[in-house]
Design an enzyme around this catalytic site. Structure first.
Site, mmCIF file in Angstrom:
data_model
loop_
_atom_site.group_PDB
_atom_site.id
_atom_site.type_symbol
_atom_site.label_atom_id
_atom_site.label_comp_id
_atom_site.label_asym_id
_atom_site.label_seq_id
_atom_site.Cartn_x
_atom_site.Cartn_y
_atom_site.Cartn_z
ATOM 1 N N ASN A 1 -53.332 43.101 -16.641
ATOM 2 C CA ASN A 1 -54.362 43.914 -15.998
ATOM 3 C C ASN A 1 -53.826 45.339 -15.805
ATOM 4 O O ASN A 1 -52.816 45.543 -15.125
ATOM 5 C CB ASN A 1 -54.721 43.265 -14.649
ATOM 6 C CG ASN A 1 -55.818 44.025 -13.942
ATOM 7 O OD1 ASN A 1 -55.775 45.252 -13.869
ATOM 8 N ND2 ASN A 1 -56.789 43.321 -13.418
ATOM 9 N N HIS B 1 -54.039 49.315 -12.456
ATOM 10 C CA HIS B 1 -53.186 50.141 -11.586
ATOM 11 C C HIS B 1 -52.579 51.342 -12.295
ATOM 12 O O HIS B 1 -52.111 52.267 -11.633
ATOM 13 C CB HIS B 1 -52.138 49.265 -10.888
ATOM 14 C CG HIS B 1 -52.808 48.342 -9.932
ATOM 15 N ND1 HIS B 1 -53.419 48.786 -8.784
ATOM 16 C CD2 HIS B 1 -53.059 47.023 -9.998
ATOM 17 C CE1 HIS B 1 -53.990 47.767 -8.177
ATOM 18 N NE2 HIS B 1 -53.791 46.689 -8.882
ATOM 19 N N HIS C 1 -60.803 46.102 -14.993
ATOM 20 C CA HIS C 1 -61.942 45.868 -14.094
ATOM 21 C C HIS C 1 -62.688 47.186 -13.902
ATOM 22 O O HIS C 1 -62.148 48.126 -13.326
ATOM 23 C CB HIS C 1 -61.380 45.356 -12.754
ATOM 24 C CG HIS C 1 -62.410 44.957 -11.752
ATOM 25 N ND1 HIS C 1 -62.073 44.395 -10.534
ATOM 26 C CD2 HIS C 1 -63.759 45.038 -11.744
ATOM 27 C CE1 HIS C 1 -63.175 44.143 -9.850
ATOM 28 N NE2 HIS C 1 -64.217 44.533 -10.562
ATOM 29 N N ARG D 1 -64.976 48.738 -11.814
ATOM 30 C CA ARG D 1 -65.601 48.493 -10.502
ATOM 31 C C ARG D 1 -66.828 49.371 -10.344
ATOM 32 O O ARG D 1 -66.932 50.437 -10.959
ATOM 33 C CB ARG D 1 -64.605 48.789 -9.377
ATOM 34 C CG ARG D 1 -63.429 47.830 -9.318
ATOM 35 C CD ARG D 1 -62.585 48.105 -8.084
ATOM 36 N NE ARG D 1 -63.199 47.536 -6.908
ATOM 37 C CZ ARG D 1 -62.827 46.395 -6.333
ATOM 38 N NH1 ARG D 1 -61.817 45.706 -6.809
ATOM 39 N NH2 ARG D 1 -63.451 45.949 -5.278
ATOM 40 N N ARG E 1 -63.181 53.175 -9.003
ATOM 41 C CA ARG E 1 -61.999 53.693 -8.294
ATOM 42 C C ARG E 1 -60.749 53.738 -9.168
ATOM 43 O O ARG E 1 -59.797 54.430 -8.841
ATOM 44 C CB ARG E 1 -61.727 52.895 -7.023
ATOM 45 C CG ARG E 1 -61.205 51.514 -7.259
ATOM 46 C CD ARG E 1 -60.648 50.915 -6.000
ATOM 47 N NE ARG E 1 -61.690 50.424 -5.123
ATOM 48 C CZ ARG E 1 -61.518 49.374 -4.308
ATOM 49 N NH1 ARG E 1 -60.365 48.752 -4.271
ATOM 50 N NH2 ARG E 1 -62.475 48.950 -3.531
ATOM 51 N N GLU F 1 -63.277 42.685 -16.601
ATOM 52 C CA GLU F 1 -63.624 42.116 -15.295
ATOM 53 C C GLU F 1 -64.784 42.908 -14.742
ATOM 54 O O GLU F 1 -64.777 44.153 -14.808
ATOM 55 C CB GLU F 1 -62.451 42.275 -14.335
ATOM 56 C CG GLU F 1 -61.537 41.106 -14.297
ATOM 57 C CD GLU F 1 -60.457 41.328 -13.255
ATOM 58 O OE1 GLU F 1 -60.739 41.923 -12.206
ATOM 59 O OE2 GLU F 1 -59.339 40.928 -13.523
ATOM 60 N N THR G 1 -59.702 42.263 -5.222
ATOM 61 C CA THR G 1 -60.692 41.175 -5.206
ATOM 62 C C THR G 1 -60.291 40.119 -4.169
ATOM 63 O O THR G 1 -59.217 39.550 -4.244
ATOM 64 C CB THR G 1 -60.774 40.523 -6.606
ATOM 65 O OG1 THR G 1 -60.844 41.568 -7.564
ATOM 66 C CG2 THR G 1 -61.987 39.635 -6.723
ATOM 67 N N GLU H 1 -61.447 31.139 -14.190
ATOM 68 C CA GLU H 1 -60.144 31.662 -13.790
ATOM 69 C C GLU H 1 -59.956 31.284 -12.334
ATOM 70 O O GLU H 1 -60.746 31.686 -11.470
ATOM 71 C CB GLU H 1 -60.079 33.190 -13.967
ATOM 72 C CG GLU H 1 -58.725 33.747 -13.525
ATOM 73 C CD GLU H 1 -58.528 35.224 -13.860
ATOM 74 O OE1 GLU H 1 -59.097 35.717 -14.863
ATOM 75 O OE2 GLU H 1 -57.796 35.877 -13.093
ATOM 76 N N HIS I 1 -54.155 36.395 -9.959
ATOM 77 C CA HIS I 1 -54.199 37.177 -8.721
ATOM 78 C C HIS I 1 -52.948 36.924 -7.883
ATOM 79 O O HIS I 1 -52.634 35.787 -7.555
ATOM 80 C CB HIS I 1 -55.452 36.906 -7.872
ATOM 81 C CG HIS I 1 -55.868 38.136 -7.122
ATOM 82 N ND1 HIS I 1 -55.223 38.563 -5.992
ATOM 83 C CD2 HIS I 1 -56.801 39.078 -7.387
ATOM 84 C CE1 HIS I 1 -55.764 39.698 -5.593
ATOM 85 N NE2 HIS I 1 -56.730 40.037 -6.418
HETATM 86 N N1 PXP Z 1 -57.622 38.164 -12.141
HETATM 87 C C1 PXP Z 1 -58.671 38.729 -11.498
HETATM 88 C C2 PXP Z 1 -60.021 38.128 -11.677
HETATM 89 C C3 PXP Z 1 -58.505 39.890 -10.709
HETATM 90 O O1 PXP Z 1 -59.545 40.428 -10.060
HETATM 91 C C4 PXP Z 1 -57.216 40.479 -10.627
HETATM 92 C C5 PXP Z 1 -57.024 41.741 -9.860
HETATM 93 O O2 PXP Z 1 -57.763 42.765 -10.408
HETATM 94 C C6 PXP Z 1 -56.177 39.853 -11.324
HETATM 95 C C7 PXP Z 1 -56.388 38.691 -12.043
HETATM 96 C C8 PXP Z 1 -54.782 40.390 -11.286
HETATM 97 O O3 PXP Z 1 -54.316 40.329 -9.979
HETATM 98 P P1 PXP Z 1 -52.927 41.051 -9.619
HETATM 99 O O4 PXP Z 1 -53.162 42.521 -9.845
HETATM 100 O O5 PXP Z 1 -52.721 40.698 -8.189
HETATM 101 O O6 PXP Z 1 -51.896 40.499 -10.539
#
Ligand code: PXP
Length: 239
Positions: free
Chosen positions: A6, A9, A42, A44, A48, A72, A103, A153, A192
């Protein structure tokens, strides 16, 4: 097992100063070179971090066969219209609240069967493989199967935040949830809050075929570089 990185960030850092760097698309390429099987981003509602131009650029990369893109998104008309246009290989439906830091909790599929079923069929018709981001509850897993979602997921955020017996109990819920989902014919991913320190028991769940990890990889990248950070997560998954 599939590692989806992901990259939100990377864009969060860019948006902190409204600069043009660091570039999440260049980051996606490095992740793939380092062993990521897919890229998750994602879009959003408040944009953001990842913005429309990022998602369009990622979709161009995915339609050129350079990356496997998992978009996402909230279960809204606006996001469905964007996904139908961009056609990422995968879409993961997540709950979204404007004030949340990240999330929180899984999607309530069981409570919104008709709306979710419609969205799953719209996205499926556009060629996207749809995944429901849910807590490991029987009701949510059965509801996801009932509306024809091919993938779930499982939300590991609570597991990641817990300790001791509470964490062990949550692990059992995740294990049983993954088993039930496979029995119902679904593909199971998880994600997550996963880190190199807490992922071993999750990776060991035999029914899981993919993890989505973001924050911990990008955090590790500050110290060792993005390529090494992704490679270390991939190696830990294989181990
Ligand atoms: N899976 C989903 C559906 C998420 O919303 C996120 C966070 O955006 C992640 C995985 C990844 O989570 P993390 O950034 O905590 O590894």
């Amino acid at each position: 097992m599939h590692l989806g990185v992901n990259i939100d960030h990377i864009a969060t850092l860019r948006q902190a100063r409204l600069t043009v760097y660091p570039d999440p698309i260049g980051a996606a390429d490095i992740c793939v070179e380092a062993g990521a099987d897919g890229i998750t981003a994602h879009l959003r509602e408040d944009r953001r971090h990842i913005n429309d131009a990022d998602m369009q650029a990622l979709a161009r990369r995915s339609s050129a066969g350079k990356i496997h893109l998992n978009m996402e998104m909230a279960a809204t008309e606006e996001m469905v219209a964007i996904a139908v246009k961009l056609k990422p290989q995968a879409c993961c439906l997540v709950p979204e609240k404007r004030q949340e830091l990240t999330t929180e909790g899984g999607l309530d599929v069981a409570g919104h069967i008709e709306r979710m079923e419609k969205i799953v069929s719209q996205l499926t018709a556009a060629g996207c493989r749809v995944s429901m981001f849910i807590d490991p509850s029987d009701a949510q897993i059965r509801a996801s199967a009932a509306i024809g979602a091919p993938v779930i997921e499982l939300h590991t955020g609570h597991y990641a935040n817990l300790t001791g017996k509470a964490r062990a109990d949550e692990l059992v819920r995740l294990q049983l949830g993954a088993k039930l989902a496979v029995e119902l014919g679904m593909i199971v991913h998880a994600g997550h809050g996963l880190t190199l320190d807490n992922m071993a028991d999750i990776v060991a769940i035999p029914e899981l075929s993919g993890l989505n990890i973001g924050h911990a990889i990008i955090a590790d990248a500050i110290f060792k570089g993005l390529h090494q950070a992704v490679a270390d997560f991939k190696a830990a998954m294989i181990r």
